[in-house]
Every structure is written in C-alpha cells, then in structure tokens.
Design an enzyme around this catalytic site. Structure first.
Site, PDB file in Angstrom:
ATOM      1  N   ASP A 267       0.831  -1.201   0.000  1.00  0.00           N
ATOM      2  CA  ASP A 267       0.000   0.000   0.000  1.00  0.00           C
ATOM      3  C   ASP A 267       0.871   1.260   0.000  1.00  0.00           C
ATOM      4  OD1 ASP A 267      -2.232  -1.570   0.124  1.00  0.00           O
ATOM      5  OD2 ASP A 267      -2.413  -1.442   2.313  1.00  0.00           O
TER       6      ASP A 267
HETATM    7  N1  URA Z   1      -1.403  -5.975   3.686  1.00  0.00           N
HETATM    8  C1  URA Z   1      -1.849  -4.704   3.757  1.00  0.00           C
HETATM    9  O1  URA Z   1      -2.876  -4.428   4.379  1.00  0.00           O
HETATM   10  N2  URA Z   1      -1.129  -3.751   3.141  1.00  0.00           N
HETATM   11  C2  URA Z   1       0.021  -3.994   2.469  1.00  0.00           C
HETATM   12  O2  URA Z   1       0.631  -3.067   1.941  1.00  0.00           O
HETATM   13  C3  URA Z   1       0.470  -5.333   2.407  1.00  0.00           C
HETATM   14  C4  URA Z   1      -0.264  -6.314   3.018  1.00  0.00           C
END
Ligand code: URA
Length: 239
Positions: free
Chosen positions: A102
């Site tokens: 993310d």
């Molecule tokens: N899970 C999440 O919630 N965000 C990420 O960036 C990776 C795994």
C-alpha cells in the site's frame, strides 16, 4: 517453439494470464496474422504484435530488492504524478513490482522485468511467506492471539498466519508480527479490521528467505544469481 502466451510473459510484456486474455480478445498478431488460439506455438524469430505494440526480443532480466518508503506508489506509473517505486531504481529496463505494498506501507518489495518469475510468485496458490510488522491501535488479548493462530476468515476465505508475535509498546498500542502466505490486497489491514483494530503503520520485513538486511529506507540492491534461483525454486511450494 513455445506457447505464445509463455513467450509474451517471458519477455516481460505482461503476465501469462493477461497474455491469454489478449489472445482471446483478438489483440495478438503473429507474422501479420491474428491469432486467437491459446495453444499456438511460436518461435523466437516470429514477429509478435500485441495491441499495436511490437514485442521486443528476449531481454536481459533484472531483479531488485527495494526498501519501499511510505508515500510511494507500488506501480510503474501514477496518473496523479506521485512518486512510484520504479523512480528509485535507475535502469532502462521496463521493471515493475512483484505484487503491491500500500501507499503508506514500508518495507521489502521485489522489482523485475521477469514476467515468468513475477507470475509464479504472485500466483494465488503460491505459498510464499511474507512477514509484516503492524502497529495497531490496541492490544490483542490472549484469546485473540489464539484465534489468529488457529486461522481467521476474511472475505469468505480462511487465512492461516504462519506466525504471530505481539510486543506491547504502550497502554494502548502493540506491534504485531504476522506471517502470511497469501497476497490479497490490504490483507493485513483487513485481518486486523476484522478483529476491530486499525493498523497505524505497516512494514513488510521479509519475503520468502529475503530480508531488508543492510538496506535503509529508499535503498535497493540487485538480487544475486543464487537468490533468483532460490526464488524460482519457491514455485515448488504451491499447495
Ligand atoms: N497488507 C496490507 O494491508 N497492506 C500492504 O501493503 C500489504 C499487506
């Protein structure tokens, strides 16, 4: 001779599955002829055009391990002109991230122009462990830790964490180390949301046998030949 979709993926144009879609949609031309059959075999010498783009010849593969900072997009381009992970790696090759972190997640991200490796590692059935450290707005009770260890259902699919460890950092916060083998988007945040917690910060500490050792935020290093070979061996871990 190789299957058309395999050659397209190997040359890093897109994943094998996407290549199959392009073929079925009638967007792939071999030596001036439209090809719509998935089993079609082609050779290295054939001219392949996908959606008006000439497929370039076999290119040298590059593999990088990157320590992604927060506020960076895990893609090649961003329509809002924000910084993307490929901006950090000076190469002329068309590299892209293997999977996603993310925008606000930090940590280990692999980048490559090797479509085949990317396809294997991101296959929904893969069994590759990724370890995250999540700071949450609360403290898991011993029962909640047990629930997590036994497996938790998120959006109708069970997740069985490979490890769970909690470090209580204040009266209202904890850092939870969680290992998971699946790759659904936002999965760690979804797991904690399901339990009534919010993830305040998230970092991916490892991917299979690879760690961030020796790197600072924003830094990268090429993978060694041995590491790439070992990543390819991970495909044998399919459930
Ligand atoms: N899970 C999440 O919630 N965000 C990420 O960036 C990776 C795994």
């Amino acid at each position: 001779m190789e299957r058309l979709q395999k050659i397209i993926a190997e040359r890093g144009f897109c994943s094998r599955r996407k290549a199959e879609e392009y073929i079925l949609q009638g967007l792939v031309w071999v030596n001036g002829k439209k090809v719509k059959e998935l089993g079609t075999k082609v050779s290295e010498k054939d001219e392949i055009i996908i959606n008006h783009t000439l497929l370039e010849g076999k290119e040298k593969k590059e593999y990088y391990l990157f320590y992604k900072p927060s506020k960076v997009i895990s893609s090649v381009k961003d329509e809002k002109q924000r910084k993307t992970v490929v901006d950090f790696i000076p190469t002329k090759k068309r590299i892209y991230p293997i999977g996603r972190l993310d925008y606000d997640t930090t940590g280990l991200l692999l980048l490559t122009n090797d479509g085949e490796l990317s396809h294997y590692l991101t296959h929904p059935k893969n069994n590759i462990e990724k370890v995250y450290v999540a700071k949450i707005n609360g403290i898991l009770t011993p029962q909640e830790i047990q629930t997590l260890k036994k497996g938790i259902e998120v959006e109708k699919r069970m997740i069985f964490p490979t490890k769970i460890k909690q470090k209580i950092t204040s009266s209202s916060h904890a850092m939870v180390t969680i290992g998971i083998t699946e790759g659904r988007n936002h999965i760690v945040k979804k797991i904690f949301a399901q339990m009534g917690y919010r993830v305040l910060t998230l970092k991916r500490e490892s991917y299979a046998f690879l760690t961030l050792d020796g790197l600072k935020v924003g830094e990268y290093r090429p993978l060694t030949f041995k590491e790439v070979k070992k990543l390819y061996a991970q495909k044998n871990c399919f459930k």
